[in-house]
Design a protein around this motif. Structure first.
Motif, PDB file in Angstrom:
ATOM      1  N   MET B   2       0.840  -1.201   0.000  1.00 51.63           N
ATOM      2  CA  MET B   2       0.000   0.000   0.000  1.00 51.63           C
ATOM      3  C   MET B   2       0.874   1.250   0.000  1.00 51.63           C
ATOM      4  N   LEU B   3       1.979   1.179   0.767  1.00 50.12           N
ATOM      5  CA  LEU B   3       2.898   2.327   0.833  1.00 50.12           C
ATOM      6  C   LEU B   3       3.453   2.636  -0.551  1.00 50.12           C
ATOM      7  N   VAL B   6       0.803   4.393  -2.622  1.00 49.76           N
ATOM      8  CA  VAL B   6       0.617   5.778  -2.182  1.00 49.76           C
ATOM      9  C   VAL B   6       1.777   6.641  -2.657  1.00 49.76           C
ATOM     10  N   ALA B   9       1.631   7.305  -6.432  1.00 48.23           N
ATOM     11  CA  ALA B   9       0.621   8.317  -6.744  1.00 48.23           C
ATOM     12  C   ALA B   9       1.114   9.704  -6.366  1.00 48.23           C
ATOM     13  N   MET B  10       1.813   9.805  -5.215  1.00 53.91           N
ATOM     14  CA  MET B  10       2.320  11.116  -4.791  1.00 53.91           C
ATOM     15  C   MET B  10       3.369  11.637  -5.765  1.00 53.91           C
ATOM     16  N   VAL B  47       4.971  11.184   5.118  1.00 53.05           N
ATOM     17  CA  VAL B  47       4.415   9.844   4.877  1.00 53.05           C
ATOM     18  C   VAL B  47       5.500   8.786   5.030  1.00 53.05           C
TER      19      VAL B  47
END
Lengths: 93, 85
Positions: B2-3, B6, B9-10, B47
């Motif tokens: 998941m990291l 994320v 996408a960032m 994050v």
């Protein structure tokens, strides 16, 4: 359950990021871009930080400081950029 | 897993202001793109720090968030003064 909520917050924030950043590429006026950036970008970043806060509550002093500085600085920076850019020429397009 | 999603996408969201700053010649549009870029980078640092559970990296991210924008404001005022003269 908390994990699920935190991922929802983070993905909502990412959605807001893309939503606020895509108008940058268009040919609209500077103030339009500034508005979309300062609203959607700040909301997205705050939502991502809240997602992180749900994930690791032990780091809350750091993350709350990040939230506050985001809320204050991004609005102030928006005003300053609008003020500085509006003196020369007009951007109505 | 998941990291990674994320973070990818960032990075994609971060490429947009980078491209804008590269192709636009208007100084205020560039400033706007760089402001957005700075915020996105510091959120990315936060994050990564939370997922790695590394307090030190997080402190760096928060410092960038809280004092980094001040530099952009000063720069905006300097550019305005330079245009007036």
């Amino acid at each position: 359950m908390i994990d699920f909520f935190s991922y929802i917050c983070i993905s909502l924030g990412l959605f807001f990021w893309f939503w606020g950043t895509f108008p940058l590429l268009g040919k609209r006026s500077l103030l339009f871009k500034l508005h979309s950036l300062s609203v959607a970008d700040t909301l997205g970043s705050m939502s991502i930080i809240i997602g992180l806060l749900l994930k690791i509550p032990s780091r809350w002093p750091l993350l709350i400081l990040a939230l506050i500085s985001l809320a204050i600085w991004n609005t102030v920076l928006g005003y300053v950029l609008a003020y500085c850019s509006s003196s020369e020429g007009n951007y109505e397009r | 897993m998941m990291l990674n999603l994320v973070l990818i996408a960032m990075i994609l969201a971060m490429l947009i202001p980078m491209y804008e700053a590269w192709q636009d010649d208007d100084i205020w549009q560039k400033m706007l793109a760089f402001a957005s870029f700075a915020t996105k980078t510091s959120i990315m640092i936060l994050v990564v720090s939370v997922f790695r559970d590394d307090w030190m990296i997080g402190v760096v991210g928060v410092i960038i968030l809280s004092v980094g924008n001040a530099g952009l404001m000063l720069l905006a005022h300097v550019i305005k003064r330079m245009n007036e003269v």
